[in-house]
Motif scaffolding. Structure first.
Motif, PDB file in Angstrom:
ATOM      1  N   PRO A   1       0.915  -1.144  -0.113  1.00 37.13           N
ATOM      2  CA  PRO A   1      -0.026   0.026   0.022  1.00 37.13           C
ATOM      3  C   PRO A   1       0.750   1.234   0.056  1.00 37.13           C
ATOM      4  O   PRO A   1       0.288   2.408  -0.441  1.00 37.13           O
ATOM      5  N   ALA A   2       1.856   1.143   0.572  1.00 41.19           N
ATOM      6  CA  ALA A   2       2.886   2.350   0.696  1.00 41.19           C
ATOM      7  C   ALA A   2       3.889   2.757  -0.583  1.00 41.19           C
ATOM      8  O   ALA A   2       4.511   3.613  -0.600  1.00 41.19           O
ATOM      9  N   LEU A   3       4.227   1.605  -1.238  1.00 44.95           N
ATOM     10  CA  LEU A   3       5.277   1.711  -2.072  1.00 44.95           C
ATOM     11  C   LEU A   3       5.130   0.608  -3.116  1.00 44.95           C
ATOM     12  O   LEU A   3       4.991  -0.661  -2.937  1.00 44.95           O
ATOM     13  N   THR A   4       5.135   0.958  -4.619  1.00 41.96           N
ATOM     14  CA  THR A   4       4.982   0.068  -5.731  1.00 41.96           C
ATOM     15  C   THR A   4       6.286   0.230  -6.452  1.00 41.96           C
ATOM     16  O   THR A   4       6.535   1.545  -6.906  1.00 41.96           O
ATOM     17  N   LEU A   5       7.034  -0.782  -6.730  1.00 47.70           N
ATOM     18  CA  LEU A   5       8.243  -0.745  -7.618  1.00 47.70           C
ATOM     19  C   LEU A   5       8.240  -1.957  -8.576  1.00 47.70           C
ATOM     20  O   LEU A   5       7.885  -2.881  -8.222  1.00 47.70           O
ATOM     21  N   PRO A   6       8.828  -1.436  -9.622  1.00 47.50           N
ATOM     22  CA  PRO A   6       8.987  -0.195 -10.264  1.00 47.50           C
ATOM     23  C   PRO A   6       7.863   0.697 -10.241  1.00 47.50           C
ATOM     24  O   PRO A   6       6.813   0.309 -10.118  1.00 47.50           O
ATOM     25  N   HIS A   7       8.197   1.862 -10.166  1.00 47.97           N
ATOM     26  CA  HIS A   7       6.972   2.894 -10.233  1.00 47.97           C
ATOM     27  C   HIS A   7       5.951   2.564 -11.369  1.00 47.97           C
ATOM     28  O   HIS A   7       6.329   2.594 -12.437  1.00 47.97           O
ATOM     29  N   PRO A   8       4.811   2.533 -10.812  1.00 43.31           N
ATOM     30  CA  PRO A   8       3.682   2.078 -11.813  1.00 43.31           C
ATOM     31  C   PRO A   8       3.475   2.936 -13.192  1.00 43.31           C
ATOM     32  O   PRO A   8       2.908   2.231 -14.021  1.00 43.31           O
ATOM     33  N   ARG A   9       3.626   4.212 -13.087  1.00 46.08           N
ATOM     34  CA  ARG A   9       3.344   5.116 -14.000  1.00 46.08           C
ATOM     35  C   ARG A   9       4.844   5.558 -14.965  1.00 46.08           C
ATOM     36  O   ARG A   9       4.341   6.331 -15.644  1.00 46.08           O
ATOM     37  N   MET A  10       5.754   5.138 -14.643  1.00 46.58           N
ATOM     38  CA  MET A  10       6.932   5.709 -15.069  1.00 46.58           C
ATOM     39  C   MET A  10       6.966   5.500 -16.549  1.00 46.58           C
ATOM     40  O   MET A  10       7.384   6.421 -17.339  1.00 46.58           O
ATOM     41  N   VAL A  11       6.590   4.395 -16.974  1.00 46.43           N
ATOM     42  CA  VAL A  11       6.720   4.223 -18.477  1.00 46.43           C
ATOM     43  C   VAL A  11       5.430   4.996 -19.311  1.00 46.43           C
ATOM     44  O   VAL A  11       5.630   4.934 -20.547  1.00 46.43           O
ATOM     45  N   ASP A  12       4.685   5.784 -18.671  1.00 43.92           N
ATOM     46  CA  ASP A  12       3.801   6.512 -19.290  1.00 43.92           C
ATOM     47  C   ASP A  12       4.226   7.903 -19.344  1.00 43.92           C
ATOM     48  O   ASP A  12       3.352   8.870 -19.922  1.00 43.92           O
ATOM     49  N   ARG A  13       5.254   8.251 -18.992  1.00 43.11           N
ATOM     50  CA  ARG A  13       5.745   9.661 -18.810  1.00 43.11           C
ATOM     51  C   ARG A  13       6.985   9.946 -19.270  1.00 43.11           C
ATOM     52  O   ARG A  13       8.036   9.557 -18.899  1.00 43.11           O
ATOM     53  N   ALA A  14       7.006  10.610 -20.340  1.00 37.05           N
ATOM     54  CA  ALA A  14       8.479  11.092 -20.860  1.00 37.05           C
ATOM     55  C   ALA A  14       8.995  11.912 -20.137  1.00 37.05           C
ATOM     56  O   ALA A  14      10.278  11.761 -20.333  1.00 37.05           O
ATOM     57  N   PHE A  15       8.583  12.884 -19.198  1.00 36.63           N
ATOM     58  CA  PHE A  15       9.322  13.524 -18.241  1.00 36.63           C
ATOM     59  C   PHE A  15      10.037  12.740 -17.283  1.00 36.63           C
ATOM     60  O   PHE A  15      11.061  12.976 -16.329  1.00 36.63           O
ATOM     61  N   VAL A  16       9.718  11.406 -17.200  1.00 33.51           N
ATOM     62  CA  VAL A  16      10.564  10.184 -16.492  1.00 33.51           C
ATOM     63  C   VAL A  16      11.449   9.609 -17.122  1.00 33.51           C
ATOM     64  O   VAL A  16      12.765   9.490 -16.986  1.00 33.51           O
ATOM     65  N   LEU A  17      11.012   8.954 -18.492  1.00 34.98           N
ATOM     66  CA  LEU A  17      11.877   8.134 -19.238  1.00 34.98           C
ATOM     67  C   LEU A  17      12.990   8.892 -19.985  1.00 34.98           C
ATOM     68  O   LEU A  17      14.043   8.379 -20.058  1.00 34.98           O
ATOM     69  N   LEU A  18      12.665  10.143 -20.446  1.00 46.32           N
ATOM     70  CA  LEU A  18      14.007  11.039 -21.030  1.00 46.32           C
ATOM     71  C   LEU A  18      14.882  11.366 -20.202  1.00 46.32           C
ATOM     72  O   LEU A  18      16.216  10.909 -20.689  1.00 46.32           O
ATOM     73  N   PRO A  19      14.868  11.739 -19.141  1.00 45.76           N
ATOM     74  CA  PRO A  19      16.059  11.907 -18.039  1.00 45.76           C
ATOM     75  C   PRO A  19      16.696  10.590 -17.664  1.00 45.76           C
ATOM     76  O   PRO A  19      17.749  10.631 -17.589  1.00 45.76           O
ATOM     77  N   LEU A  20      15.748   9.727 -17.517  1.00 48.97           N
ATOM     78  CA  LEU A  20      16.289   8.534 -16.963  1.00 48.97           C
ATOM     79  C   LEU A  20      17.190   7.743 -18.102  1.00 48.97           C
ATOM     80  O   LEU A  20      18.114   7.433 -17.685  1.00 48.97           O
ATOM     81  N   ALA A  21      16.761   7.880 -19.347  1.00 47.72           N
ATOM     82  CA  ALA A  21      17.407   7.380 -20.482  1.00 47.72           C
ATOM     83  C   ALA A  21      18.823   8.105 -20.587  1.00 47.72           C
ATOM     84  O   ALA A  21      19.836   7.491 -21.051  1.00 47.72           O
ATOM     85  N   GLU A  22      18.834   9.263 -20.284  1.00 43.52           N
ATOM     86  CA  GLU A  22      20.163  10.059 -20.178  1.00 43.52           C
ATOM     87  C   GLU A  22      21.239   9.393 -19.242  1.00 43.52           C
ATOM     88  O   GLU A  22      22.451   9.431 -19.677  1.00 43.52           O
ATOM     89  N   ILE A  23      20.959   8.908 -18.180  1.00 44.74           N
ATOM     90  CA  ILE A  23      21.790   8.512 -17.162  1.00 44.74           C
ATOM     91  C   ILE A  23      21.857   6.751 -17.210  1.00 44.74           C
ATOM     92  O   ILE A  23      22.812   6.237 -16.548  1.00 44.74           O
TER      93      ILE A  23
END
Length: 158
Positions: free
Chosen positions: A113-135
């Motif tokens: 209930p407190a934490l889901t990993l991997p983050h469940p919505r990260m694959v739907d957000r360019a603002f996460v995936l683009l900077p993640l792809a950089e590093i």
């Protein structure tokens, strides 16, 4: 018992006040203010339109952390940094002074209930995936990132 370090990834975002300064300050705090944790990489800063949120554009980044903290403890520390930055949660998806999301914790999977990993919505957000792809390009499905090309995001600084 000493825990082995784990490589964790954290998404940073802000869209209230001086959002760029807030994200830069948070990047420094991730390196200096978390026990048994240090930052090993950080993406450039990006500006993105709110998705499922309100308010002005966000400033976003992603950081890689080497940590000995268990994932729930790391999450609690991230939430502490949010509170120190003035984060309030008056309603779901409210504008924010700082948002720190734990994206990945090694190859760990958690569903509580407190934490889901991997983050469940990260694959739907360019603002996460683009900077993640950089590093961490190995952590991002390029085809999925291409599917998100319609989302407004621009690099604004290192």
């Amino acid at each position: 018992m000493v825990r082995e370090p784990v490589l964790a990834y954290v998404a940073l975002g802000a869209n209230l006040g001086d959002a760029q300064a807030a994200v830069r300050h948070a990047l420094a705090a991730l390196d200096q203010d978390l026990p048994e944790t240090h930052r090993v990489a950080a993406s450039a800063l990006y500006r993105s339109a709110p998705i499922d949120a309100q308010g002005p554009p966000f400033v976003n980044a992603v950081a890689a952390l080497s940590t000995r903290l268990p994932a729930p403890v790391l999450l609690a520390e991230l939430q502490r940094l949010e509170r120190l930055a003035g984060r309030e949660r008056p309603y779901h998806h409210a504008p924010r002074t700082l948002d720190l999301d734990l994206l990945l914790y090694g190859d760990g999977r958690i569903d509580s209930p407190a934490l889901t990993l991997p983050h469940p919505r990260m694959v739907d957000r360019a603002f996460v995936l683009l900077p993640l792809a950089e590093i961490a390009p190995q952590r991002v499905d390029r085809a999925r990132l291409a599917e998100l090309a319609h989302q407004s995001i621009e690099r604004i600084g290192s």
